[in-house]
Design an enzyme around this catalytic site. Structure first.
Site, short mmCIF file in Angstrom:
data_model
loop_
_atom_site.label_atom_id
_atom_site.label_comp_id
_atom_site.label_asym_id
_atom_site.label_seq_id
_atom_site.Cartn_x
_atom_site.Cartn_y
_atom_site.Cartn_z
N GLU A 5 0.80 -1.24 0.00
CA GLU A 5 0.00 0.00 0.00
C GLU A 5 0.84 1.29 0.00
OE1 GLU A 5 -2.75 -0.40 3.23
OE2 GLU A 5 -3.58 -2.26 2.46
N ASN A 21 2.10 -5.16 -3.19
CA ASN A 21 0.70 -5.44 -2.91
C ASN A 21 -0.06 -4.14 -2.63
OD1 ASN A 21 -1.30 -7.58 -2.30
ND2 ASN A 21 -1.24 -6.80 -0.20
N ASP A 48 -12.43 -9.98 -1.19
CA ASP A 48 -13.76 -10.05 -0.58
C ASP A 48 -14.66 -9.12 -1.38
OD1 ASP A 48 -12.82 -7.58 0.46
OD2 ASP A 48 -12.54 -8.41 2.47
N HIS A 53 -10.43 -5.78 -2.63
CA HIS A 53 -11.53 -5.62 -1.67
C HIS A 53 -12.64 -4.87 -2.42
CE1 HIS A 53 -9.25 -6.97 1.79
NE2 HIS A 53 -8.26 -6.13 1.48
N GLU A 87 -6.37 -10.49 -1.42
CA GLU A 87 -7.22 -10.25 -0.23
C GLU A 87 -8.68 -10.15 -0.64
OE1 GLU A 87 -5.77 -6.95 2.10
OE2 GLU A 87 -3.67 -7.50 1.80
O1 G3I Z 1 -4.82 -8.04 18.78
C1 G3I Z 1 -5.67 -7.02 19.32
C2 G3I Z 1 -6.38 -7.54 20.52
O2 G3I Z 1 -5.44 -7.85 21.52
C3 G3I Z 1 -7.37 -6.49 20.98
O3 G3I Z 1 -8.12 -7.00 22.02
C4 G3I Z 1 -8.29 -6.07 19.85
C5 G3I Z 1 -9.24 -4.98 20.27
O4 G3I Z 1 -9.76 -4.32 19.14
O5 G3I Z 1 -7.52 -5.61 18.77
C6 G3I Z 1 -6.66 -6.60 18.28
O6 G3I Z 1 -5.93 -6.15 17.17
C7 G3I Z 1 -6.66 -5.91 15.98
C8 G3I Z 1 -6.23 -6.89 14.92
O7 G3I Z 1 -6.85 -6.55 13.70
C9 G3I Z 1 -6.56 -8.32 15.27
O8 G3I Z 1 -7.92 -8.49 15.32
C10 G3I Z 1 -6.39 -4.49 15.57
O9 G3I Z 1 -6.95 -3.60 16.52
C11 G3I Z 1 -6.95 -4.22 14.21
O10 G3I Z 1 -6.50 -2.96 13.75
C12 G3I Z 1 -6.48 -5.27 13.24
O11 G3I Z 1 -7.08 -5.03 12.01
C13 G3I Z 1 -6.47 -5.63 10.89
C14 G3I Z 1 -6.10 -4.56 9.87
O12 G3I Z 1 -5.58 -5.17 8.72
C15 G3I Z 1 -5.03 -3.61 10.40
O13 G3I Z 1 -3.80 -4.25 10.46
C16 G3I Z 1 -7.45 -6.62 10.28
O14 G3I Z 1 -7.63 -7.72 11.20
C17 G3I Z 1 -6.90 -7.15 8.96
O15 G3I Z 1 -7.89 -7.90 8.32
C18 G3I Z 1 -6.51 -5.98 8.07
O16 G3I Z 1 -5.94 -6.50 6.91
C19 G3I Z 1 -5.58 -5.53 5.94
C20 G3I Z 1 -4.34 -6.02 5.23
O17 G3I Z 1 -3.32 -6.29 6.15
C21 G3I Z 1 -3.87 -5.03 4.17
N1 G3I Z 1 -4.95 -4.71 3.27
C22 G3I Z 1 -6.19 -4.24 3.91
C23 G3I Z 1 -6.67 -5.29 4.88
C24 G3I Z 1 -8.00 -4.89 5.47
O18 G3I Z 1 -7.86 -3.73 6.25
#
Ligand code: G3I
Length: 428
Positions: free
Chosen positions: A163, A205, A273, A242, A271
């Site tokens: 990104e 990516n 969806d 997405h 990715e």
């Molecule tokens: O691990 C913590 C947990 O300890 C806590 O209790 C919880 C409370 O909200 O948060 C948890 O972390 C979250 C993590 O996902 C695991 O669920 C983060 O806050 C959250 O920001 C994170 O979001 C991820 C996001 O990327 C940001 O990194 C999404 O799961 C993930 O699907 C998303 O994936 C991205 C790709 O990497 C890049 N392209 C876009 C895609 C969608 O946003």
């Protein structure tokens, strides 16, 4: 003597095509898994592709989740566990436990692993977010080197940089602390990744790069073209895909995939969806990938709708209770109806191979009973098609039925891009 780069490409992209010609009409390679045609991964593998999913490590204890994962998919991307904040929470203190758990789960079940991601403006650990300049550049490169080295040999493709381009009409780079270290930060990351793991495919990516007419798509395209022209080690481009109401699937998606492929890189849908999970749209995406020889595979960003980062959009192939949705049936049918990539690529790269093997095709002397085997290759940067022809001697001469298994060893450990096929000729 093959160059190191060639060996790397060989490990990363094996395609055995048009494999067997049998004078006696006997079977040679029978490679379709028993479940071919009935699961996403097996059906994709029959077409020389992978079908993967993002996996959240903490869900591996959910048996409903792992039942679908293990049954349907042959490639895995860690949804969060390989990101910079997860793998280097403190500077120079690396943490691989969660990522290793996913990698081990996948590899012990024959699934390949995509690495996501080595360098990104988002999800940086706090210590990195506050860095800048040459200190940040060095820290980023050290991260790339350490993480790629840790997973060397276990990750088939890395999203080296994620990104890095801006949304909107500029077609330029996104502003970020990494970008402010200098415009060459992306190629520096790719070079570090190549040095750390020469066998992994190295991808750029991004999202919203699906529409061929969009400035962001063109910006990434121009970067990849420039990298190829200057020998920056890039092997593939990931299209996150997405799709939603604001960023819908468009019919020129296939043009986008094939145009990038024509630069001499593989393309991967990384990715996927789709808001609402339209069966027709999922079918179109699969058909578009299968139409492009260098489209290696498709990863959906989660298994059940409830696993999605956009759960309310119900964008995935399984509903919350794990049942297959109409989109699942459409994807499976599209995979099963699709063409195979066993012919030479329809979208050959514009660049000649940079370091083709010098070994000529070999024709060993006939074995007992008059059996012969020849191997020839058609190669391009980042991959090749190897044609193996085995001619069995007549059974009357005491030749055992050919039961050669698929090749083993490092050259055949990338199920996302090796296809074994047989051609049984009429008995003579
Ligand atoms: O691990 C913590 C947990 O300890 C806590 O209790 C919880 C409370 O909200 O948060 C948890 O972390 C979250 C993590 O996902 C695991 O669920 C983060 O806050 C959250 O920001 C994170 O979001 C991820 C996001 O990327 C940001 O990194 C999404 O799961 C993930 O699907 C998303 O994936 C991205 C790709 O990497 C890049 N392209 C876009 C895609 C969608 O946003």
């Amino acid at each position: 003597m093959r160059s190191t780069r060639w060996k790397a490409a060989s490990r990363a992209a094996i395609a055995l095509a048009g494999a067997g010609a049998l004078a006696a009409g006997m079977a040679l390679f029978v490679t379709a898994p028993a479940s071919a045609g009935t699961t996403l991964g097996a059906s994709a593998a029959e077409k020389g592709r992978y079908f993967g999913t993002a996996v959240a490590g903490f869900k591996l204890s959910d048996s409903a989740y792992t039942t679908i994962l293990n049954r349907e998919f042959n490639s895995v991307t860690a949804e969060n566990e390989m990101k910079m904040n997860a793998t280097e929470p403190q500077q120079n203190q690396f943490s691989y436990g969660a990522a290793d758990q996913i990698v081990n789960h996948a590899r012990s079940r024959g699934m390949s692993v995509r690495g996501h991601t080595l360098a990104w403006h988002s999800q940086q650990p706090g210590w990195m977010e506050s860095m800048s300049g040459s200190a940040l550049r060095q820290a980023m490169l050290n991260h790339v080197t350490q993480v790629a080295t840790h997973f060397r040999g276990r990750v088939v493709a890395w999203d080296v940089v994620n990104e890095a381009f801006a949304d909107g009409s500029s077609g330029g780079r996104r502003d970020s602390n990494l970008q402010r270290t200098g415009n060459d930060w992306i190629e520096a990351a790719f070079r570090a990744a190549r040095a750390a793991d020469p066998g992994a495919k190295l991808c750029y990516n991004d999202y919203n790069t699906d529409n061929w007419t969009h400035a962001k798509t063109q910006g990434v395209y121009n970067m990849v073209r420039d990298f190829k022209a200057r020998g920056v080690p890039i092997d593939c481009v990931g299209f996150q895909s997405h799709f939603n109401n604001d960023s819908p699937y468009v019919s020129n998606y296939r043009t986008t995939l094939s145009s990038f492929a024509a630069l001499g890189v593989d393309v991967q849908i990384t990715e996927l969806d789709i808001q609402g999970a339209s069966a027709n749209t999922y079918r179109s995406v699969v058909e578009d990938c299968l139409a492009v020889a260098r489209c290696n595979g498709i990863t959906v960003w989660g298994i059940r709708d409830s696993d999605s980062w956009r759960a309310s959009q119900t964008p995935l192939l399984f509903n919350n209770n794990g049942s297959k949705k109409p989109a699942y049936d459409a994807v499976l049918a599209a995979l099963n109806n699709g063409t195979t990539p066993t012919d030479p690529p329809t979208d050959p790269p514009t660049d000649p191979p940079t370091d083709p093997p010098t070994d000529p095709p070999t024709t060993p002397p006939p074995g007992r009973g008059g059996s012969t085997a020849t191997v020839s290759t058609n190669q391009w940067p980042g991959g090749f098609v190897a044609t193996v022809r085995v001619t069995a001697g007549p059974p009357a001469l005491g030749c055992s039925p050919v039961s050669t298994p698929p090749p083993t060893g490092p050259s055949a450990t990338k199920p996302w891009s090796h296809t074994l096929a047989r051609t049984a000729l009429p008995a003579t």
